[in-house]
Design an enzyme around this catalytic site. Structure first.
Site, PDB file in Angstrom:
ATOM      1  N   THR A 215       0.855  -1.184   0.000  1.00  0.00           N
ATOM      2  CA  THR A 215       0.000   0.000   0.000  1.00  0.00           C
ATOM      3  C   THR A 215       0.891   1.234   0.000  1.00  0.00           C
ATOM      4  O   THR A 215       1.872   1.303   0.750  1.00  0.00           O
ATOM      5  CB  THR A 215      -0.943   0.015   1.211  1.00  0.00           C
ATOM      6  OG1 THR A 215      -1.798  -1.132   1.118  1.00  0.00           O
ATOM      7  CG2 THR A 215      -1.807   1.256   1.228  1.00  0.00           C
TER       8      THR A 215
ATOM      9  N   PHE B  41       1.179   5.140   0.745  1.00  0.00           N
ATOM     10  CA  PHE B  41       0.551   6.186   1.544  1.00  0.00           C
ATOM     11  C   PHE B  41       1.130   7.538   1.147  1.00  0.00           C
ATOM     12  O   PHE B  41       2.323   7.634   0.858  1.00  0.00           O
ATOM     13  CB  PHE B  41       0.840   5.977   3.039  1.00  0.00           C
ATOM     14  CG  PHE B  41       0.211   4.736   3.618  1.00  0.00           C
ATOM     15  CD1 PHE B  41      -0.990   4.806   4.301  1.00  0.00           C
ATOM     16  CD2 PHE B  41       0.827   3.498   3.487  1.00  0.00           C
ATOM     17  CE1 PHE B  41      -1.569   3.661   4.838  1.00  0.00           C
ATOM     18  CE2 PHE B  41       0.253   2.343   4.022  1.00  0.00           C
ATOM     19  CZ  PHE B  41      -0.949   2.427   4.702  1.00  0.00           C
TER      20      PHE B  41
END
Ligand code: PEP
Ligand code: MN
Length: 625
Positions: free
Chosen positions: A530, A532
């Site tokens: 992921t 960010f």
């Protein structure tokens, strides 16, 4: 030996134990390991263990089995993080030390320092006292070399590391240098080790040419026994029968050393291989194997270097290596940040511009959710990190000045963009000031002792359940229950207390709630990352900016998007993301979100941006970072 003290022991009683130990002539190291108070006792133990067992307040006595004591993990279970200026070596950030073998001139050192800094190195290396195999080889510039190193620090902000070869150099090392290096040939020069230990500066201890790991750790023990725990171990190749490389790099030292000791470990692939072409492959392997950092020789003109030219990387090779490490680091739960130095400085020294107190970052969700982990890896420990209920709250808190930074997920490698946050980026006038990629490793978490065949219910965020589908499908009788986020699921397990209930979340969440990891790595696809974004109300980063995010709309004419992309192509700018989102209230019209590998706010790209604004109807730079 280690004295574990009774729970709830008072300060007065501890002081009594301390004073008895001091009277007996022992070195004392105090540790607090969560709920236990522990005193490490070092020195020649002449008393029977029972003497210590019967001291008031002592619960138990654990002998340290290793010959090295202060260095051993038994004595100090947590990793030691070495603080060098604003930089921390031994935490989640990879620290790269780079520079020439020897300082040759002010111009040479400054040229190389600027290049390695722009590629993301945070410490500069360069020998001033060179212990060479031949007395006729270049021996270094001596104190003049140290003065040049100090100038490099002044001009670039890079902290400097250099080798100390004699206790006589103690004063000038104190004056000019940040990290004292003990060379391989001096690893067992015990006078030198003691003297370096007494300086109180971080020491980088190279492994000797034919030293066993135990001998190496015993040498580190000399430094720690002088009261200096800021020691970095550096593997630089050992002497074997193999002659294709200058030495043989012992990569297995990384997991072994990390198991035996709490000290961080750094790999020097330059002296280990002695061959330029072999340096980058070994550096990549070292990070993959869990090294905390690297020491790399770089020279802008290696064919004319006064020492170790053949093993020195060209600056361009070093830059490419750093880009590779940037990709590899998240696989093993670490980060390489090209602008670490700039980020570390304000985070640790300045009070918050927003609140006047400590700097503060917020994320959406519960403590120990993946976003919390991302924020902690990005900022380290010098900032308060607090949860807020939703993504919108993160943007609102940043915009309203209640915090300095926000951390929000933008996209996942398996499930794609988190569109809500792209929309918030447009709605709230905030800036992207950094990014961090986290590898998502899911763990099955339950009460200690839970057997897999006793599980009835699994709680987690729907996306996490989806990402573990293969594993869960093998257990069709398990009931799957959705929670708001992964950390909330773990809290429910803790509070529920039902042994048949488990959660899926990050390992860190299990640690927070004192639960057990029953199985780790249960995600279907291990390539689960992921990305960010770190957001702030305005631009803050003055360091190297390698990437930019833009959002724009074009007119509804044939080729309008193509025209904008052509500008990037013609200027050699690499496009790493292109996504379209509907414009609210204008059906079938779209905004384009674009990530570029370039600093679009630099002067060099001013003309490119002017051309782009001509070809777009709306254009906003979300940030360069
Ligand atoms: C150095 O790093 O400059 C050096 C001389 O290394 P080693 O002591 O490992 O040979
Ligand atoms: Mn060298």
């Amino acid at each position: 030996m280690i004295l574990v003290l009774k729970q709830g022991i008072g300060e007065e009683e501890i002081e009594q134990i301390r004073s008895i130990l001091r009277q007996e002539g022992y070195l004392i190291r105090e540790m607090s390991t969560g709920d236990e108070t522990v005193i490490g006792v070092v020195g020649k133990v002449s008393r029977d263990l029972r003497f210590f067992e019967q001291l008031p307040g002592v619960a138990k006595v654990v002998p340290v089995s290793r010959p090295y004591k202060l260095v051993s993990r038994e004595m100090h279970p947590q990793d030691t993080v070495v603080q060098i200026g604003d930089v921390q070596l031994g935490g989640p950030r990879i620290v790269v030390i780079a520079g020439p073998c020897a300082v040759e001139s002010r111009e040479q050192a400054m040229t190389i320092a600027k290049k390695v800094k722009s590629a993301g190195a945070v410490l500069f290396r360069g020998g001033a006292f060179k212990p060479r195999t031949s007395p006729y080889s270049f021996q270094g510039l001596g104190e003049e070399g140290l003065r040049i190193l100090a100038q490099v620090r002044e001009e670039t902000g890079l902290r400097v590391a250099t080798e100390m070869t004699s206790p006589n150099q103690a004063d000038i090392m104190m004056k000019y240098v940040d990290v004292i290096q003990i060379g391989a040939r001096n690893m067992q020069n015990f006078e030198l080790l003691r003297s370096a230990g007494r300086l109180g500066k971080p020491v980088l201890l190279k492994r000797g040419l034919s030293a066993t790991m135990e001998e190496w750790l015993m040498s580190a023990e000399y430094i720690l026994s002088e009261g200096n725990e800021q020691v970095i171990l550096c593997e630089r190749g050992i002497r074997t029968f193999e002659r294709y490389t200058r030495n043989t790099l012992d990569l297995s030292a990384i997991p072994i050393i990390k198991n035996l000791t709490h000290l961080p470990v750094v790999i020097d692939p330059s002296h280990a291989t002695g061959i330029r072409e072999k340096v980058s492959p070994m550096a990549r392997a070292a990070i993959a194997a869990g090294a905390d950092g690297l020491m790399i020789e770089v020279h802008h003109d290696p064919s004319n270097a006064l020492s170790d030219g053949p093993q020195s990387l060209y600056p361009e090779q070093f830059e490419q290596l750093m880009r590779d490490l940037y990709v590899i680091a998240p696989v093993v739960g670490k980060q390489l940040d090209f602008a670490y130095l700039e980020k570390a400085a304000p985070a640790s020294s300045l009070p918050s511009v927003k609140t006047g107190g400590r700097r503060r970052a917020v994320f959406a969700g519960e403590m120990r959710a993946f976003a919390h982990k991302a924020a902690s890896q990005f900022f380290g420990s010098d900032i308060n990190i607090d949860p807020v209920p939703s993504f919108r709250d993160v943007f609102r808190e940043v915009k309203e000045g209640n915090c300095d930074f926000g951390v929000v997920p933008l996209e996942n490698s398996l499930t794609g963009s988190i569109h809500e946050n792209y929309d918030h980026l447009l709605e709230y006038d905030v800036r992207i000031v950094g990014e961090i990629t986290l590898r998502i490793v899911h763990a099955l978490i339950g009460h200690p002792g839970t057997e897999l065949n006793a599980i009835k219910r699994v709680i987690s965020h729907p996306q996490a359940l989806e990402q573990c589908r293969d594993f869960l499908e093998r257990q069709p009788e398990w009931e799957l229950v959705a929670a708001r986020d992964t950390a909330t699921a773990v809290r429910r397990i803790k509070e529920g207390g039902e042994s048949g209930e488990v959660a899926i979340a990050a390992r860190e969440a299990a640690d927070l709630y004192g639960l057990s990891v029953l199985k780790e790595g249960i995600e279907t696809n291990p390539r689960n990352y992921t990305r960010f974004a770190v957001i702030a109300a305005s631009a803050v980063n003055n360091g190297p900016r390698k990437k930019s995010s833009l959002v724009y709309s074009t007119s509804n004419k044939p080729g309008a998007l193509f025209d904008t992309l052509q500008i990037f192509a013609e200027n050699g700018i690499n496009l790493v993301k292109l996504e379209s989102r509907p414009i609210h209230g204008k059906p079938w019209e779209y905004m384009f979100y674009v990530d570029l590998e370039a600093d679009v706010e630099s002067n060099e790209l001013a003309e490119v941006m002017r051309q782009l604004s001509e070809k777009t109807e709306y254009l906003r730079v979300l940030g360069s970072y």
